[in-house]
Design a protein around this motif. Structure first.
Motif, PDB file in Angstrom:
ATOM      1  N   PRO A   1     -18.397   2.418   4.187  1.00 13.33           N
ATOM      2  CA  PRO A   1     -17.101   2.320   3.481  1.00 13.33           C
ATOM      3  C   PRO A   1     -15.932   2.049   4.416  1.00 13.33           C
ATOM      4  CG  PRO A   1     -18.345   4.205   2.699  1.00 13.33           C
ATOM      5  CD  PRO A   1     -19.072   3.693   3.917  1.00 13.33           C
ATOM      6  N   PRO A   2     -15.006   1.201   3.997  1.00 13.18           N
ATOM      7  CA  PRO A   2     -13.772   0.988   4.754  1.00 13.18           C
ATOM      8  C   PRO A   2     -12.803   2.145   4.535  1.00 13.18           C
ATOM      9  CG  PRO A   2     -13.710  -0.292   2.745  1.00 13.18           C
ATOM     10  CD  PRO A   2     -15.075   0.355   2.797  1.00 13.18           C
ATOM     11  N   GLY A   3     -11.799   2.226   5.411  1.00 13.38           N
ATOM     12  CA  GLY A   3     -10.789   3.269   5.270  1.00 13.38           C
ATOM     13  C   GLY A   3      -9.496   2.848   5.941  1.00 13.38           C
ATOM     14  N   ALA A   4      -8.400   3.502   5.574  1.00  9.54           N
ATOM     15  CA  ALA A   4      -7.100   3.157   6.159  1.00  9.54           C
ATOM     16  C   ALA A   4      -6.102   4.281   5.897  1.00  9.54           C
ATOM     17  CB  ALA A   4      -6.571   1.845   5.580  1.00  9.54           C
ATOM     18  N   ALA A   5      -5.217   4.492   6.873  1.00  5.44           N
ATOM     19  CA  ALA A   5      -4.114   5.443   6.747  1.00  5.44           C
ATOM     20  C   ALA A   5      -3.151   5.148   7.888  1.00  5.44           C
ATOM     21  CB  ALA A   5      -4.605   6.882   6.815  1.00  5.44           C
ATOM     22  N   ASN A   6      -1.905   5.567   7.764  1.00 10.14           N
ATOM     23  CA  ASN A   6      -0.975   5.453   8.881  1.00 10.14           C
ATOM     24  C   ASN A   6       0.164   6.457   8.705  1.00 10.14           C
ATOM     25  OD1 ASN A   6       1.065   4.345   7.201  1.00 10.14           O
ATOM     26  ND2 ASN A   6       0.337   2.260   7.555  1.00 10.14           N
ATOM     27  N   ASP A   7       0.992   6.536   9.737  1.00  8.57           N
ATOM     28  CA  ASP A   7       2.108   7.488   9.708  1.00  8.57           C
ATOM     29  C   ASP A   7       3.326   6.935   8.974  1.00  8.57           C
ATOM     30  OD1 ASP A   7       0.614   9.302  11.150  1.00  8.57           O
ATOM     31  OD2 ASP A   7       1.348   8.584  13.090  1.00  8.57           O
ATOM     32  N   LEU A   8       3.285   5.664   8.595  1.00 12.71           N
ATOM     33  CA  LEU A   8       4.408   5.075   7.879  1.00 12.71           C
ATOM     34  C   LEU A   8       4.463   5.595   6.443  1.00 12.71           C
ATOM     35  CD1 LEU A   8       3.995   1.396   9.140  1.00 12.71           C
ATOM     36  CD2 LEU A   8       5.649   3.104   9.937  1.00 12.71           C
ATOM     37  N   MET A   9       3.303   5.919   5.893  1.00 14.90           N
ATOM     38  CA  MET A   9       3.214   6.485   4.543  1.00 14.90           C
ATOM     39  C   MET A   9       2.253   7.666   4.604  1.00 14.90           C
ATOM     40  SD  MET A   9       3.129   2.901   2.317  1.00 14.90           S
ATOM     41  CE  MET A   9       3.401   3.686   0.732  1.00 14.90           C
ATOM     42  N   PRO A  10       2.707   8.793   5.154  1.00 13.03           N
ATOM     43  CA  PRO A  10       1.821   9.954   5.351  1.00 13.03           C
ATOM     44  C   PRO A  10       1.206  10.432   4.050  1.00 13.03           C
ATOM     45  CG  PRO A  10       3.908  10.229   6.522  1.00 13.03           C
ATOM     46  CD  PRO A  10       4.076   9.032   5.634  1.00 13.03           C
ATOM     47  N   GLY A  11      -0.080  10.665   4.092  1.00 14.57           N
ATOM     48  CA  GLY A  11      -0.774  11.189   2.916  1.00 14.57           C
ATOM     49  C   GLY A  11      -1.218  10.131   1.935  1.00 14.57           C
ATOM     50  N   PHE A  12      -0.845   8.889   2.187  1.00 16.00           N
ATOM     51  CA  PHE A  12      -1.214   7.791   1.285  1.00 16.00           C
ATOM     52  C   PHE A  12      -2.688   7.474   1.519  1.00 16.00           C
ATOM     53  CE2 PHE A  12      -0.753   3.354  -0.345  1.00 16.00           C
ATOM     54  CZ  PHE A  12      -0.123   3.661  -1.535  1.00 16.00           C
ATOM     55  N   VAL A  13      -3.494   7.607   0.496  1.00 16.77           N
ATOM     56  CA  VAL A  13      -4.945   7.476   0.658  1.00 16.77           C
ATOM     57  C   VAL A  13      -5.474   6.267  -0.115  1.00 16.77           C
ATOM     58  CG1 VAL A  13      -5.250   9.937   1.021  1.00 16.77           C
ATOM     59  CG2 VAL A  13      -5.398   9.003  -1.307  1.00 16.77           C
ATOM     60  N   TRP A  14      -6.699   5.961   0.146  1.00 18.10           N
ATOM     61  CA  TRP A  14      -7.362   4.816  -0.496  1.00 18.10           C
ATOM     62  C   TRP A  14      -7.325   4.981  -2.011  1.00 18.10           C
ATOM     63  CZ3 TRP A  14      -9.358   0.887   2.521  1.00 18.10           C
ATOM     64  CH2 TRP A  14     -10.089  -0.104   1.840  1.00 18.10           C
ATOM     65  N   HIS A  15      -6.936   3.914  -2.713  1.00 15.65           N
ATOM     66  CA  HIS A  15      -6.793   4.033  -4.159  1.00 15.65           C
ATOM     67  C   HIS A  15      -6.688   2.653  -4.794  1.00 15.65           C
ATOM     68  CE1 HIS A  15      -2.670   3.320  -2.873  1.00 15.65           C
ATOM     69  NE2 HIS A  15      -2.427   2.889  -4.086  1.00 15.65           N
ATOM     70  N   MET A  16      -6.751   2.635  -6.098  1.00 15.79           N
ATOM     71  CA  MET A  16      -6.471   1.433  -6.875  1.00 15.79           C
ATOM     72  C   MET A  16      -5.052   1.514  -7.423  1.00 15.79           C
ATOM     73  SD  MET A  16      -9.863   0.987  -9.250  1.00 15.79           S
ATOM     74  CE  MET A  16      -9.211  -0.471 -10.103  1.00 15.79           C
ATOM     75  N   PRO A  17      -4.366   0.383  -7.510  1.00  6.84           N
ATOM     76  CA  PRO A  17      -3.080   0.375  -8.203  1.00  6.84           C
ATOM     77  C   PRO A  17      -3.298   0.393  -9.721  1.00  6.84           C
ATOM     78  CG  PRO A  17      -3.602  -1.828  -7.439  1.00  6.84           C
ATOM     79  CD  PRO A  17      -4.690  -0.922  -6.926  1.00  6.84           C
ATOM     80  N   PRO A  18      -2.236   0.530 -10.500  1.00  8.88           N
ATOM     81  CA  PRO A  18      -2.391   0.561 -11.970  1.00  8.88           C
ATOM     82  C   PRO A  18      -2.916  -0.773 -12.508  1.00  8.88           C
ATOM     83  CG  PRO A  18      -0.214   1.347 -11.300  1.00  8.88           C
ATOM     84  CD  PRO A  18      -0.841   0.744 -10.083  1.00  8.88           C
ATOM     85  N   PRO A  19      -3.475  -0.762 -13.706  1.00  9.61           N
ATOM     86  CA  PRO A  19      -4.028  -1.992 -14.276  1.00  9.61           C
ATOM     87  C   PRO A  19      -2.992  -3.089 -14.515  1.00  9.61           C
ATOM     88  CG  PRO A  19      -4.068  -0.183 -15.871  1.00  9.61           C
ATOM     89  CD  PRO A  19      -3.729   0.416 -14.557  1.00  9.61           C
TER      90      PRO A  19
END
Length: 246
Positions: free
Chosen positions: A138-156
Motif C-alpha cells: 500500500p502507498p502512504g503519504a503525510a506531511n507537516d503542512l497539513m498535520p493529521g491529514f490521512v489517506w482518504h477519498m474526497p466526497p463524491p
C-alpha cells in the motif's frame, strides 16, 4: 471548522492483510523506468513549459487531474456506492471498499483530528505516512503542512469520471457546491477564496504531492509537483478561464 469525510480503503485489522492484489494500485512491477519517464511528459505539459499562460496551464492541470494517481482516489459510483479504484487502468479497489468506510475528520486548532465513530475498516489501517518500499504494497503519504491529514477519498461531488471533459472539470472546480470545503467560499466569482483554497490544496495536501512520489512500480503524474502548483497559480491569476466544449 472544516469537516472532511475520509474514506476507508483497506483493512485496519492487521497490516499483514495489506498485501498486494493483482489489481492493487501498486501492482505494476513490470513498469520500467523508461515507461515512467515517458508517462511523466505529455503534450499538454510540454506546451505549458514552452508557453506558460492560463490556457496551457489549465490543459496541463487537466492532464494531472485525469491521471490515474488522482482519479483513483476520487473514485467512481459503481453499484450505487462511491468506490476508489486502483492501478493505471483504474480497476475496482480490492476488499469491496466504499465510502461507507470513511473516517470522519475535522480541523481543530489547525490540525486534522478524527471525530465521531470510526469504521473498523478504514484507509488508515493500511495506508500509512509513507509508501511501502516493496512494489505491490500500500502507498502512504503525510506531511507537516497539513498535520493529521490521512489517506482518504474526497466526497463524491469531486469524482473525476472517464467522461470528464476539460470544460466540465473547469466549471466543476469553480463551483463551490461541488469543490469546496470552505464555508466562506462564495459563488463562482469568488476568485479570492477560490485561489486561497485551491493553491493551498495543490501546494500542501500530502495526497496531491504524493502523485509525483507514488512509490515503486507506480507511474507518477505528468511533470513535477512544483510545476503543477505553479500552473494552478498561472491559471487562477489569469482569471481561471474555462475551455469551451469542442
Amino acid at each position: 471548522m472544516i469537516t472532511v469525510l475520509l474514506s476507508g480503503a483497506l483493512s485496519s485489522f492487521v497490516l499483514s492483510g495489506c498485501i498486494a492484489n493483482k489489481n492493487d494500485d501498486s501492482d505494476h512491477s513490470n513498469l520500467t523506468a523508461s515507461v515512467s519517464k515517458a508517462a511523466n511528459s505529455t503534450p499538454a505539459f510540454e506546451a505549458y513549459q514552452q508557453d506558460p499562460n492560463p490556457t496551457t496551464a489549465f490543459n496541463y492541470l487537466f492532464d494531472v487531474a485525469t491521471h490515474p494517481r488522482c482519479v483513483n482516489c476520487h473514485g467512481v459510483i459503481e453499484d450505487g456506492a462511491h468506490r476508489p479504484t486502483v492501478g493505471d487502468n483504474s480497476v475496482p479497489h480490492p476488499m469491496n471498499i466504499t465510502s461507507v468506510n470513511n473516517l470522519k475528520m475535522a480541523v481543530q486548532d489547525g490540525k486534522f483530528v478524527q471525530v465521531g465513530e470510526t469504521h473498523p475498516v478504514n484507509c488508515r489501517g493500511c495506508h500509512q505516512d509513507e509508501n511501502a518500499r516493496e512494489p505491490g504494497r500500500p502507498p502512504g503519504a503525510a506531511n507537516d503542512l497539513m498535520p493529521g491529514f490521512v489517506w482518504h477519498m474526497p466526497p463524491p461531488t469531486m469524482i473525476i469520471g472517464s467522461d470528464m471533459t476539460p470544460s466540465k472539470l473547469c466549471n466543476n472546480w469553480l463551483n463551490p457546491r461541488l469543490n469546496s470545503f470552505l464555508a466562506q467560499r462564495g459563488g463562482r466569482d469568488d476568485m479570492k477564496t477560490f485561489k486561497k483554497e485551491f493553491e493551498h490544496h495543490v501546494s500542501d495536501d500530502p495526497l496531491v504531492r504524493w502523485a509525483w512520489n507514488p512509490g515503486p512500480g507506480r507511474t507518477p503524474a505528468p511533470g513535477t509537483h512544483a510545476q503543477f502548483a505553479k500552473a494552478m497559480s498561472v491559471w487562477i491569476n489569469g482569471g481561471a478561464p474555462c475551455p469551451t466544449e469542442s
